[in-house]
Design an enzyme around this catalytic site. Structure first.
Site, PDB file in Angstrom:
ATOM      1  CD  GLU A   1       1.681  -7.478   6.416  1.00 26.05           C
ATOM      2  OE1 GLU A   1       1.165  -8.355   7.116  1.00 26.05           O
ATOM      3  OE2 GLU A   1       1.387  -6.258   6.526  1.00 26.05           O
TER       4      GLU A   1
ATOM      5  CB  VAL B   1      -1.371  -1.718   3.505  1.00 25.25           C
ATOM      6  CG1 VAL B   1      -1.606  -0.436   4.301  1.00 25.25           C
ATOM      7  CG2 VAL B   1      -2.612  -2.093   2.734  1.00 25.25           C
TER       8      VAL B   1
ATOM      9  N   GLY C   1      12.780  10.571  -7.766  1.00 28.42           N
ATOM     10  CA  GLY C   1      12.178   9.242  -7.901  1.00 28.42           C
ATOM     11  C   GLY C   1      11.100   8.956  -6.868  1.00 28.42           C
TER      12      GLY C   1
ATOM     13  CE  LYS D   1       0.084   2.625  -0.154  1.00 28.16           C
ATOM     14  NZ  LYS D   1       1.054   3.729  -0.100  1.00 28.16           N
TER      15      LYS D   1
END
Ligand code: NAP
Length: 445
Positions: free
Chosen positions: A144, A147, A201, A219
């Site tokens: 899970e 993506v 970041g 994805k």
């Protein structure tokens, strides 16, 4: 002990299962997972109703300083031993990439251990094969978190929409490019927006995977595997990144009441990752930074939109833990949830076919708009002028590549500064008129 028996765990004196878990990787995601597994307040056991034990955490270097909340005796550098250990029932893989992580996941599955992973690179390139291996070993692989971070989309497509005829899946799936495009929309150049993303970041030192659209393609491939039961893998997704965009593309978007997003889309027979103009009112235009937007268009369900935080340690760890609970419940009840192997999965996708979208051609000056439109028209490509801006919108250039369009304009001494698609939804009737919807869904070149 048979492999399947091993996956179903030992039982304590009262007959309740005792599940032993190994965590591979303790970085951004893994450390969040470890904290949730050892924190009694997180109550994974209560939610799953099963006793489990975090046996060990494999890392590259045990010498590296770690969070004081995680007992140091759990750490080991011997990940290979854990995936071979018959006492381990569940392996959570948070290393990433398709190198050592792939071998470890493969060994764990072959040894009859359930696997939970956030590794999109691995699932996007070898997902169908790994799901099959899991099913042959009588276990599951859950992903899970691969993506959309915390957005519950994998199980939603695999389980809740299992009876739906899905026409399209896609959205805005990458936080780094979202951030960079947001900065460019505020006037920054691509280079300074990328630098800012790295400082904060959002982007890695080597940003290639994000800015070239590879992460988004991973994805999309995972979503498409689930939605269309086809073995679409990343190399077959036609993909353009954001590195060639200039701030002028973003400022033109603003004047058109649009924005530019890195959009991903898969329909039956074609797929696409590309920067595109998106109307400001569209759901894809709403998110900034790490916010993702995923949309599924179903024949009966219509359009379903899911939005939320698509990356970051805590949201991703939350998603991983959801998978762990699913696996624990599976061990207790034998009922499988999530993306199990689909033996009907086929390769018949239409390799490297892209989805045709109308395109906006950005010109040097407003003066060029009329001659450019006429030049394109004379070559059979209809185009309309965008109101008051140096750009035209192609309406029938679906078979012409960007290079074809550029060459056509150059032949008339006109320059196309950039050519980007305009994101447009499937027509509303596609979700209610099956014949038309199928024709639309298959409309690829
Ligand atoms: N970060 C996110 O926001 C995010 C979101 C969604 C999905 N994901 C996915 O989650 C996974 C992990 O990402 P991350 O950001 O947490 O990575 P990360 O911070 O780089 O952590 C990687 C971890 O793997 C360990 N490791 C590396 N090589 C190893 C080896 N040979 N044996 C054992 N351990 C090894 C590292 O050990 P050391 O600590 O000793 O270096 C580190 O703990 C990836 O698949 C990524 O795509 C991440």
């Amino acid at each position: 002990m048979s492999l399947t028996h091993q996956a179903h765990a030992d039982r304590d004196g009262s007959g309740r299962p005792l599940v032993r878990i190994a965590l591979l990787g303790c970085g951004t995601v893994g450390s969040g997972v470890a904290r949730l597994l050892i924190d009694p307040a997180a109550a994974v056991a209560v939610r799953s109703g099963i006793d489990f034990w975090l046996e060990a955490i494999a890392v590259r270097s045990v010498a590296k300083p770690r969070s004081a909340e995680i007992p140091s005796e759990l750490f080991t550098e011997d990940a290979a031993r854990l995936v071979e250990d018959p006492q381990i029932h569940v392996v959570i893989e948070c290393i990433g990439g398709t190198g050592v992580a792939a071998t470890l996941v493969e060994r764990a599955l072959a040894n009859g251990k359930h696997v939970v992973t956030a590794n999109k690179d691995l699932l996007a390139t070898r997902g169908p094969e790994l799901r099959l291996l899991a099913s042959r070993s009588g276990v599951t692989i859950q992903y899970e978190a691969a993506v959309g971070g915390a957005i519950p989309i994998v199980r939603t497509i695999a389980d809740s929409l299992a009876g739906e005829h899905i026409l399209e899946v896609g959205g805005v799936l990458n936080g780094t490019t979202n951030f960079i495009l947001g900065e460019m929309g505020a006037g920054a150049s691509y280079e300074s927006a990328l630098e800012q993303a790295q400082r904060l970041g959002y982007a890695e030192a080597d940003p290639t995977n994000d800015v070239e659209g590879i992460d988004t393609a991973h994805k999309l491939a995972i979503l498409a595997q689930l939605a269309f039961r086809r073995a679409l893998v990343t190399p077959n997704v036609p993909r353009t990144g954001i590195t060639k965009l200039g701030r002028e593309d973003l400022s033109l978007a603003k004047r058109l009441d649009m924005t530019v997003k890195l959009v991903a889309c898969a329909r039956l027979g074609g797929s696409l990752v590309t920067p595109a103009y998106v109307r400001r009112s569209h759901p894809f235009a709403q998110g900034t930074g790490a916010q993702n937007c995923i949309r599924v268009m179903g024949q009966s369900s219509g359009s379903l939109t899911f939005a939320g935080t698509g990356a970051g340690g805590a949201p991703t760890a939350s998603s991983v833990i959801g998978d762990v609970v699913a696996v624990l419940r599976h061990i207790e009840t034998g009922i499988v949830v999530g993306a199990v192997a689909d033996h009907t999965l086929t390769n018949a996708w239409g390799v490297e076919r892209t989805i045709p979208l109308r395109r906006i051609v950005r010109l040097v000056s407003l003066r060029d708009a009329r001659p450019a439109r006429e030049a394109l028209r004379s070559a059979g490509v209809a185009a309309e002028q965008c109101d008051g801006v140096p750009a035209i919108l192609t309406t029938q250039a679906l078979d012409a590549s960007n290079d074809d369009l550029r060459a056509l304009l150059r032949a008339h001494d006109l320059a196309a500064e950039s050519i980007l698609p305009l994101w447009e939804d499937l027509p509303a009737e596609a979700t209610v008129a099956p014949a038309q919807a199928t024709a639309e869904a298959l409309s690829v070149r």
